[in-house]
Write an enzyme that holds these catalytic residues in place. Structure first.
Site, short mmCIF file in Angstrom:
data_model
loop_
_atom_site.label_atom_id
_atom_site.label_comp_id
_atom_site.label_asym_id
_atom_site.label_seq_id
_atom_site.Cartn_x
_atom_site.Cartn_y
_atom_site.Cartn_z
N ARG A 24 -18.77 -22.19 37.05
CA ARG A 24 -19.42 -22.40 38.36
C ARG A 24 -20.53 -21.39 38.60
O ARG A 24 -21.61 -21.74 39.07
CB ARG A 24 -18.38 -22.36 39.49
CG ARG A 24 -17.39 -23.52 39.45
CD ARG A 24 -16.31 -23.38 40.50
NE ARG A 24 -15.58 -22.13 40.31
CZ ARG A 24 -14.81 -21.56 41.22
NH1 ARG A 24 -14.65 -22.11 42.41
NH2 ARG A 24 -14.17 -20.45 40.97
N ASN A 42 -14.36 -26.35 41.31
CA ASN A 42 -13.29 -26.73 40.40
C ASN A 42 -12.51 -27.88 41.02
O ASN A 42 -12.43 -27.98 42.25
CB ASN A 42 -12.32 -25.56 40.18
CG ASN A 42 -12.89 -24.49 39.29
OD1 ASN A 42 -13.80 -24.72 38.50
ND2 ASN A 42 -12.36 -23.28 39.41
#
Length: 99
Positions: A24, A42
């Site tokens: 990320r 996520n």
């Protein structure tokens, strides 16, 4: 940014070893480098998903990055893109990591 007719929005989901490897953070960094907005998070089933918005050529660059590069320790098995559409204006102010 580009002209309104050159902006697109696309959703994505990346499969493989993409959690616990700073995916990320690297995605956010690459998106910001390209001047794109959107988000990344996520999922509960081990993937990373999000949305990208910006000039079509830059969005394509991030799509390639999501498919082939990712974070240094990630292992991408596949990246899926959906809901691509032209937009008149950006719907996000920046590229965020969502929890």
């Amino acid at each position: 940014m580009a002209d309104g007719d050159g902006l697109v929005s696309v959703d994505y989901e990346v499969h493989g070893k993409v959690q616990g490897v700073f995916f990320r953070k690297y995605t956010q960094g690459e998106a910001k480098r390209l001047g794109l907005v959107g988000w990344v998070q996520n999922t509960s089933h081990g993937t990373v998903q999000g949305q990208i918005q910006g000039p079509i050529a830059r969005v394509r660059e991030l799509q390639e990055w999501l498919k082939k590069i990712g974070s240094p320790q990630s292992r991408i098995s596949r990246a899926e893109f959906s809901n691509e559409k032209k937009i008149q204006a950006l719907e996000h102010k920046e590229f965020q990591i969502l929890k």
